[in-house]
Write a protein that holds these residues in place. Structure first.
Motif, PDB file in Angstrom:
ATOM      1  N   LEU A 111      40.378   3.514  21.681  1.00 20.37           N
ATOM      2  CA  LEU A 111      39.716   2.579  20.771  1.00 20.37           C
ATOM      3  C   LEU A 111      40.478   1.252  20.740  1.00 20.37           C
ATOM      4  O   LEU A 111      39.867   0.180  20.764  1.00 20.37           O
ATOM      5  CB  LEU A 111      39.603   3.179  19.376  1.00 20.37           C
ATOM      6  CG  LEU A 111      38.823   2.373  18.345  1.00 20.37           C
ATOM      7  CD1 LEU A 111      37.389   2.103  18.815  1.00 20.37           C
ATOM      8  CD2 LEU A 111      38.803   3.101  17.003  1.00 20.37           C
ATOM      9  N   ASN A 112      41.806   1.317  20.729  1.00 27.40           N
ATOM     10  CA  ASN A 112      42.609   0.094  20.814  1.00 27.40           C
ATOM     11  C   ASN A 112      42.328  -0.654  22.104  1.00 27.40           C
ATOM     12  O   ASN A 112      42.165  -1.875  22.119  1.00 27.40           O
ATOM     13  CB  ASN A 112      44.102   0.431  20.729  1.00 27.40           C
ATOM     14  CG  ASN A 112      44.617   0.391  19.324  1.00 27.40           C
ATOM     15  OD1 ASN A 112      44.405  -0.568  18.608  1.00 27.40           O
ATOM     16  ND2 ASN A 112      45.315   1.446  18.932  1.00 27.40           N
ATOM     17  N   CYS A 113      42.285   0.085  23.189  1.00 26.62           N
ATOM     18  CA  CYS A 113      42.007  -0.525  24.485  1.00 26.62           C
ATOM     19  C   CYS A 113      40.610  -1.143  24.515  1.00 26.62           C
ATOM     20  O   CYS A 113      40.426  -2.242  25.029  1.00 26.62           O
ATOM     21  CB  CYS A 113      42.134   0.527  25.589  1.00 26.62           C
ATOM     22  SG  CYS A 113      41.806  -0.111  27.240  1.00 26.62           S
ATOM     23  N   TYR A 139      34.436   4.634  14.184  1.00 23.92           N
ATOM     24  CA  TYR A 139      35.245   5.545  14.988  1.00 23.92           C
ATOM     25  C   TYR A 139      36.690   5.599  14.512  1.00 23.92           C
ATOM     26  O   TYR A 139      37.336   6.640  14.618  1.00 23.92           O
ATOM     27  CB  TYR A 139      35.146   5.191  16.469  1.00 23.92           C
ATOM     28  CG  TYR A 139      33.753   5.403  16.998  1.00 23.92           C
ATOM     29  CD1 TYR A 139      33.076   6.597  16.749  1.00 23.92           C
ATOM     30  CD2 TYR A 139      33.087   4.421  17.707  1.00 23.92           C
ATOM     31  CE1 TYR A 139      31.780   6.798  17.206  1.00 23.92           C
ATOM     32  CE2 TYR A 139      31.800   4.614  18.172  1.00 23.92           C
ATOM     33  CZ  TYR A 139      31.150   5.802  17.916  1.00 23.92           C
ATOM     34  OH  TYR A 139      29.875   5.996  18.370  1.00 23.92           O
ATOM     35  N   GLN A 140      37.190   4.517  13.967  1.00 23.39           N
ATOM     36  CA  GLN A 140      38.547   4.527  13.410  1.00 23.39           C
ATOM     37  C   GLN A 140      38.630   5.530  12.262  1.00 23.39           C
ATOM     38  O   GLN A 140      39.559   6.340  12.192  1.00 23.39           O
ATOM     39  CB  GLN A 140      38.929   3.131  12.925  1.00 23.39           C
ATOM     40  CG  GLN A 140      40.316   3.049  12.329  1.00 23.39           C
ATOM     41  CD  GLN A 140      40.602   1.683  11.738  1.00 23.39           C
ATOM     42  OE1 GLN A 140      39.686   0.956  11.339  1.00 23.39           O
ATOM     43  NE2 GLN A 140      41.871   1.332  11.693  1.00 23.39           N
ATOM     44  N   CYS A 151      44.767   5.926  12.347  1.00 18.19           N
ATOM     45  CA  CYS A 151      44.478   5.253  13.607  1.00 18.19           C
ATOM     46  C   CYS A 151      44.618   3.749  13.375  1.00 18.19           C
ATOM     47  O   CYS A 151      43.791   3.133  12.714  1.00 18.19           O
ATOM     48  CB  CYS A 151      43.065   5.604  14.078  1.00 18.19           C
ATOM     49  SG  CYS A 151      42.605   4.823  15.631  1.00 18.19           S
ATOM     50  N   GLU A 152      45.686   3.188  13.916  1.00 20.22           N
ATOM     51  CA  GLU A 152      45.980   1.760  13.733  1.00 20.22           C
ATOM     52  C   GLU A 152      45.222   0.938  14.769  1.00 20.22           C
ATOM     53  O   GLU A 152      45.694   0.741  15.886  1.00 20.22           O
ATOM     54  CB  GLU A 152      47.484   1.508  13.867  1.00 20.22           C
ATOM     55  CG  GLU A 152      48.327   2.212  12.841  1.00 20.22           C
ATOM     56  CD  GLU A 152      48.222   1.564  11.460  1.00 20.22           C
ATOM     57  OE1 GLU A 152      47.964   0.351  11.382  1.00 20.22           O
ATOM     58  OE2 GLU A 152      48.403   2.293  10.466  1.00 20.22           O
ATOM     59  N   VAL A 153      44.054   0.476  14.413  1.00 19.75           N
ATOM     60  CA  VAL A 153      43.238  -0.355  15.289  1.00 19.75           C
ATOM     61  C   VAL A 153      42.833  -1.586  14.511  1.00 19.75           C
ATOM     62  O   VAL A 153      42.415  -1.492  13.357  1.00 19.75           O
ATOM     63  CB  VAL A 153      41.960   0.385  15.758  1.00 19.75           C
ATOM     64  CG1 VAL A 153      41.106  -0.496  16.641  1.00 19.75           C
ATOM     65  CG2 VAL A 153      42.317   1.654  16.492  1.00 19.75           C
ATOM     66  N   ASP A 154      42.954  -2.739  15.142  1.00 14.15           N
ATOM     67  CA  ASP A 154      42.512  -3.974  14.512  1.00 14.15           C
ATOM     68  C   ASP A 154      41.049  -4.191  14.880  1.00 14.15           C
ATOM     69  O   ASP A 154      40.739  -4.787  15.905  1.00 14.15           O
ATOM     70  CB  ASP A 154      43.371  -5.146  14.971  1.00 14.15           C
ATOM     71  CG  ASP A 154      43.022  -6.441  14.253  1.00 14.15           C
ATOM     72  OD1 ASP A 154      42.184  -6.410  13.317  1.00 14.15           O
ATOM     73  OD2 ASP A 154      43.591  -7.481  14.611  1.00 14.15           O
ATOM     74  N   CYS A 155      40.159  -3.685  14.048  1.00 20.37           N
ATOM     75  CA  CYS A 155      38.721  -3.835  14.320  1.00 20.37           C
ATOM     76  C   CYS A 155      38.271  -5.278  14.161  1.00 20.37           C
ATOM     77  O   CYS A 155      37.229  -5.655  14.680  1.00 20.37           O
ATOM     78  CB  CYS A 155      37.923  -2.917  13.402  1.00 20.37           C
ATOM     79  SG  CYS A 155      38.163  -1.168  13.768  1.00 20.37           S
TER      80      CYS A 155
END
Length: 179
Positions: A111-113, A139-140, A151-155
């Motif tokens: 997801l980050n990718c 999804y995060q 889940c550390e994602v910058d949406c």
């Protein structure tokens, strides 16, 4: 001799040659068909599919349509196909194994990718829409709930430039109204 016989069976040019050389020597005797199947499995990991599958969320909905009014529908559709190919290549560099938008639904790393690739993965331009933000946040939350970790994602990465531009315009408006 194994590599030469397999080269005659395989069609795919230079990739075939390198894939055959990359195959480990079989511990047991294997048929050329089994070796070919192993080479194809290896090749499929290297070159990801880029076409959109029906039923899957469309991550690039609304992207690469900047020239729709100027050039028409056919060039805009070609730009979307080009963007899909570029994103598949970008996603293939994450991993191992290669990431895909399907894997981004269940893997925080993918997801980050995916968010990085949507922003910087193509010269067609960044794909930053409310749709990509909504898919990322959905999804995060799903990934965090399924494995109990964060889940550390910058949406906002997909919509970051739009937010930065809006903040700049707002600050300029405030500057000129106070002057």
């Amino acid at each position: 001799m194994r590599a030469i016989s397999l080269l005659h069976v395989m069609t795919g040019g230079l990739w075939s040659f390198f894939l055959v050389l990359a195959l480990p020597a079989a511990a047991t005797d294997s048929t050329p068909q089994e070796e070919l199947a192993a080479a194809r499995r290896l090749y499929e990991r290297v070159v990801p599919a880029w076409q959109h599958n029906e039923g899957d969320p469309d991550w690039i909905e609304g992207c690469a349509l900047d020239d729709l009014e100027l050039r028409g529908l056919i060039p805009a559709e070609l730009d979307q196909k080009k963007l899909r190919k570029h994103l598949a290549i970008c996603l293939s560099h994450c991993g191992p194994p290669s990431c895909s938008f399907k894997l981004a639904e269940t893997s925080c790393d993918c997801l980050n990718c995916a968010m990085y690739c949507l922003m910087r993965g193509s010269y067609v331009g960044p794909c930053q829409t409310n749709n990509t933000y909504a898919l990322c946040t959905r999804y995060q939350k799903s990934i965090s709930a399924s494995d109990g970790s964060t889940c550390e994602v910058d949406c906002n990465y997909a919509t970051g430039l739009q937010a930065l531009g809006a903040a700049f315009l707002l600050s300029m408006a405030l500057l000129f109204t106070n002057a």
